[in-house]
Design a protein around this motif. Structure first.
Motif, PDB file in Angstrom:
ATOM      1  N   ASP A 156      -8.465 -70.970  36.142  1.00  0.00           N
ATOM      2  CA  ASP A 156      -7.441 -70.782  35.251  1.00  0.00           C
ATOM      3  C   ASP A 156      -6.172 -71.677  35.663  1.00  0.00           C
ATOM      4  O   ASP A 156      -5.518 -72.193  34.599  1.00  0.00           O
ATOM      5  CB  ASP A 156      -6.987 -69.350  34.842  1.00  0.00           C
ATOM      6  CG  ASP A 156      -8.117 -68.396  34.302  1.00  0.00           C
ATOM      7  OD1 ASP A 156      -8.466 -68.825  32.952  1.00  0.00           O
ATOM      8  OD2 ASP A 156      -8.567 -67.720  34.908  1.00  0.00           O
ATOM      9  N   ALA A 157      -6.004 -71.721  36.989  1.00  0.00           N
ATOM     10  CA  ALA A 157      -4.720 -72.458  37.152  1.00  0.00           C
ATOM     11  C   ALA A 157      -5.173 -72.823  38.884  1.00  0.00           C
ATOM     12  O   ALA A 157      -5.917 -72.146  39.527  1.00  0.00           O
ATOM     13  CB  ALA A 157      -3.522 -71.721  37.569  1.00  0.00           C
TER      14      ALA A 157
ATOM     15  N   VAL B 243      -0.268 -76.199  39.069  1.00  0.00           N
ATOM     16  CA  VAL B 243       1.450 -76.206  39.236  1.00  0.00           C
ATOM     17  C   VAL B 243       1.430 -76.796  40.773  1.00  0.00           C
ATOM     18  O   VAL B 243       0.856 -76.757  41.673  1.00  0.00           O
ATOM     19  CB  VAL B 243       2.023 -74.674  39.741  1.00  0.00           C
ATOM     20  CG1 VAL B 243       3.276 -74.890  39.888  1.00  0.00           C
ATOM     21  CG2 VAL B 243       1.543 -74.092  38.099  1.00  0.00           C
TER      22      VAL B 243
ATOM     23  N   LEU C 152      -4.951 -80.351  29.943  1.00  0.00           N
ATOM     24  CA  LEU C 152      -4.312 -79.644  30.946  1.00  0.00           C
ATOM     25  C   LEU C 152      -3.112 -79.838  31.001  1.00  0.00           C
ATOM     26  O   LEU C 152      -2.355 -80.764  30.526  1.00  0.00           O
ATOM     27  CB  LEU C 152      -5.083 -80.106  32.462  1.00  0.00           C
ATOM     28  CG  LEU C 152      -6.717 -80.145  32.240  1.00  0.00           C
ATOM     29  CD1 LEU C 152      -6.972 -80.982  33.692  1.00  0.00           C
ATOM     30  CD2 LEU C 152      -7.267 -79.046  32.021  1.00  0.00           C
ATOM     31  N   ARG C 153      -2.460 -78.777  31.534  1.00  0.00           N
ATOM     32  CA  ARG C 153      -0.953 -78.881  31.893  1.00  0.00           C
ATOM     33  C   ARG C 153      -0.584 -79.035  33.365  1.00  0.00           C
ATOM     34  O   ARG C 153      -1.286 -78.434  33.915  1.00  0.00           O
ATOM     35  CB  ARG C 153      -0.421 -77.443  31.699  1.00  0.00           C
ATOM     36  CG  ARG C 153      -0.564 -76.930  30.031  1.00  0.00           C
ATOM     37  CD  ARG C 153       0.453 -75.890  29.661  1.00  0.00           C
ATOM     38  NE  ARG C 153       0.183 -74.742  30.651  1.00  0.00           N
ATOM     39  CZ  ARG C 153       1.311 -74.117  30.947  1.00  0.00           C
ATOM     40  NH1 ARG C 153       2.372 -74.074  30.403  1.00  0.00           N
ATOM     41  NH2 ARG C 153       1.024 -72.932  31.939  1.00  0.00           N
ATOM     42  N   VAL C 154       0.229 -80.016  33.699  1.00  0.00           N
ATOM     43  CA  VAL C 154       0.635 -80.347  34.824  1.00  0.00           C
ATOM     44  C   VAL C 154       2.299 -79.877  35.170  1.00  0.00           C
ATOM     45  O   VAL C 154       2.861 -80.657  34.409  1.00  0.00           O
ATOM     46  CB  VAL C 154       0.236 -81.683  35.520  1.00  0.00           C
ATOM     47  CG1 VAL C 154       0.635 -81.880  36.681  1.00  0.00           C
ATOM     48  CG2 VAL C 154      -1.042 -82.100  35.300  1.00  0.00           C
ATOM     49  N   ILE C 155       2.442 -79.123  35.775  1.00  0.00           N
ATOM     50  CA  ILE C 155       3.919 -78.414  35.840  1.00  0.00           C
ATOM     51  C   ILE C 155       4.344 -78.595  37.315  1.00  0.00           C
ATOM     52  O   ILE C 155       3.952 -78.197  38.352  1.00  0.00           O
ATOM     53  CB  ILE C 155       3.941 -77.146  35.367  1.00  0.00           C
ATOM     54  CG1 ILE C 155       3.553 -76.910  33.982  1.00  0.00           C
ATOM     55  CG2 ILE C 155       5.419 -76.321  35.592  1.00  0.00           C
ATOM     56  CD1 ILE C 155       3.491 -75.546  33.316  1.00  0.00           C
TER      57      ILE C 155
ATOM     58  N   LEU D 290     -10.360 -77.201  37.162  1.00  0.00           N
ATOM     59  CA  LEU D 290      -9.681 -76.627  36.152  1.00  0.00           C
ATOM     60  C   LEU D 290     -10.599 -76.390  34.759  1.00  0.00           C
ATOM     61  O   LEU D 290     -11.150 -77.284  34.221  1.00  0.00           O
ATOM     62  CB  LEU D 290      -8.357 -77.068  35.524  1.00  0.00           C
ATOM     63  CG  LEU D 290      -7.261 -76.835  36.614  1.00  0.00           C
ATOM     64  CD1 LEU D 290      -6.139 -77.767  35.909  1.00  0.00           C
ATOM     65  CD2 LEU D 290      -6.920 -75.296  36.391  1.00  0.00           C
TER      66      LEU D 290
ATOM     67  N   ASN E  71       5.719 -70.232  36.315  1.00  0.00           N
ATOM     68  CA  ASN E  71       5.217 -71.693  35.709  1.00  0.00           C
ATOM     69  C   ASN E  71       3.516 -71.634  35.472  1.00  0.00           C
ATOM     70  O   ASN E  71       3.105 -72.631  34.853  1.00  0.00           O
ATOM     71  CB  ASN E  71       5.516 -72.916  36.652  1.00  0.00           C
ATOM     72  CG  ASN E  71       7.124 -73.165  36.953  1.00  0.00           C
ATOM     73  OD1 ASN E  71       7.678 -72.905  35.804  1.00  0.00           O
ATOM     74  ND2 ASN E  71       7.490 -73.629  37.940  1.00  0.00           N
ATOM     75  N   ALA E  72       2.761 -70.957  36.424  1.00  0.00           N
ATOM     76  CA  ALA E  72       1.445 -70.961  35.997  1.00  0.00           C
ATOM     77  C   ALA E  72       0.894 -70.254  34.593  1.00  0.00           C
ATOM     78  O   ALA E  72      -0.507 -70.540  34.271  1.00  0.00           O
ATOM     79  CB  ALA E  72       0.630 -70.296  37.365  1.00  0.00           C
ATOM     80  N   ASP E  73       1.561 -69.342  34.148  1.00  0.00           N
ATOM     81  CA  ASP E  73       1.332 -68.902  32.837  1.00  0.00           C
ATOM     82  C   ASP E  73      -0.175 -68.087  33.114  1.00  0.00           C
ATOM     83  O   ASP E  73      -1.326 -68.123  32.258  1.00  0.00           O
ATOM     84  CB  ASP E  73       0.979 -69.821  31.532  1.00  0.00           C
ATOM     85  CG  ASP E  73       0.834 -69.199  30.444  1.00  0.00           C
ATOM     86  OD1 ASP E  73       1.002 -68.089  30.109  1.00  0.00           O
ATOM     87  OD2 ASP E  73       0.104 -69.937  29.538  1.00  0.00           O
TER      88      ASP E  73
ATOM     89  N   THR F  37      -4.104 -74.959  34.082  1.00  0.00           N
ATOM     90  CA  THR F  37      -2.740 -75.485  34.400  1.00  0.00           C
ATOM     91  C   THR F  37      -2.776 -75.800  35.925  1.00  0.00           C
ATOM     92  O   THR F  37      -3.329 -74.959  36.638  1.00  0.00           O
ATOM     93  CB  THR F  37      -1.616 -74.485  34.097  1.00  0.00           C
ATOM     94  OG1 THR F  37      -1.462 -74.115  33.107  1.00  0.00           O
ATOM     95  CG2 THR F  37      -0.217 -74.904  34.975  1.00  0.00           C
TER      96      THR F  37
END
Length: 322
Positions: free
Chosen positions: A216-217, A241, A264-267, A234, A150-152, A239
């Motif tokens: 990065d994450a 996670v 930003l990505r929130v997963i 970030l 999930n973190a890419d 990202t």
């Protein structure tokens, strides 16, 4: 069989419902098998069950435990995958809305014998000790999925782990370091930060500290108390996670403006799949990782391990030998 069972629940005094004693051997449905356990491990999930969170009272008594390794009915050495999907489900079992964990609907692994779906068995790699095998199916699997699914992130990426002490956090440090990531951690306790450095973290900071550069994450298991710091730490396009919220799930600021402006990505991330557990177990052996074990106790002395977890005296995994 000897088992550790939740027989009653109390939010304020969870250990009152903990019973260590004899239980009937498990009933084995079609498509299931038994594993005679050699080791099992303790999780915060077990304490929450004793508090009445996630385990309805009408399912009591329930044998606790999600982590376990042992010998199946055919004599094979195996790890037990704790995510039980619903009948007929195909694909990623963590996406099954009717999934459960062992000890939520079906009895768990803190016992001499556990019944599990046959598809949930993972071969134990040669060279993986029983104590380390028992560490992997819950906290370590959660960390593996967070980082590698999930973190890419790629080797050389910088990853911030919020909170350095928990089982997932220590697994993130050890896995990330072994995979070539630059791992930073935060902690309110300087000693816990030093422990993370010894496990492979590159730098340790006090909680909420300004970092030398953006990352990065961010691996987020703390929740409300660290949410704004996670967002602010970030780089654009980075990202978060999130797999837990031990400090609560309602931060003072949602930080929505920063999230959309910085793209930003929130997963969300929950546990992992059987195949991920198999890959994790091979990676631990191939990379020479030794999961941090706090203590190894006989199953008959399980109360001692629960007491340590409730008191916050655990670093790494509490493992029970059976």
């Amino acid at each position: 069989m000897l088992a550790v069972t939740c027989t009653s629940q109390s939010m304020t005094d969870p250990l009152t419902g903990l019973t260590v004693g004899e239980r009937p051997d498990p009933i084995v449905p079609d498509g299931w098998t038994t594993v005679r356990l050699r080791t099992a491990a303790l999780n915060h999930h077990d304490v929450w069950s004793l508090r009445g969170v996630g385990l309805p009272a009408d399912r009591l008594p329930m044998v606790l435990g999600c982590d376990g390794a042992g010998v199946d009915a055919d004599g094979n050495e195996v790890l037990v995958h704790a995510v039980v999907s619903s009948p007929g489900w195909a694909g990623d079992e963590t996406l099954d809305p009717r999934r459960s964990l062992l000890s939520e609907v079906h009895d768990g692994t803190l016992a001499e014998v556990v019944a599990v779906p046959t598809r949930n068995l993972v071969p134990k790699p040669e060279g993986l000790s029983w104590e380390h095998a028992a560490c992997l199916p819950t906290a370590w699997l959660t960390a593996y999925r967070m980082l590698f699914t999930n973190a890419d992130v790629q080797p050389g990426s910088t990853v911030l782990v919020q909170g350095a002490a928990g089982g997932v956090a220590t697994a993130l440090v050890q896995l990330g370091s072994a995979a070539g990531l630059r791992v930073w951690v935060t902690s309110r306790d300087a000693a816990r930060g030093e422990q993370a450095l010894a496990l492979g973290a590159d730098q340790a900071f006090t909680s909420g500290a300004r970092l030398p550069e953006r990352v990065d994450a961010v691996m987020e298991t703390v929740g409300a108390a660290t949410w704004s710091h996670s967002v602010n730490s970030l780089r654009p396009g980075g990202t978060i996670v999130i797999s837990g919220a031990t400090s609560g799930d309602a931060p003072t600021k949602a930080e929505l403006t920063k999230i959309f402006f910085k793209q930003l990505r929130v997963i969300g991330s929950t546990m992992g799949t059987r195949d991920e557990l198999e890959r994790l177990s091979r990676f631990v052996v191939d990379a020479g990782i030794e999961p941090l074990v706090d203590s190894v106790l006989p199953l008959a002395d399980a109360r001692e391990g629960f007491e340590a977890m409730v008191a916050g005296r655990v670093s790494g995994k509490v493992v029970f030998s059976i």
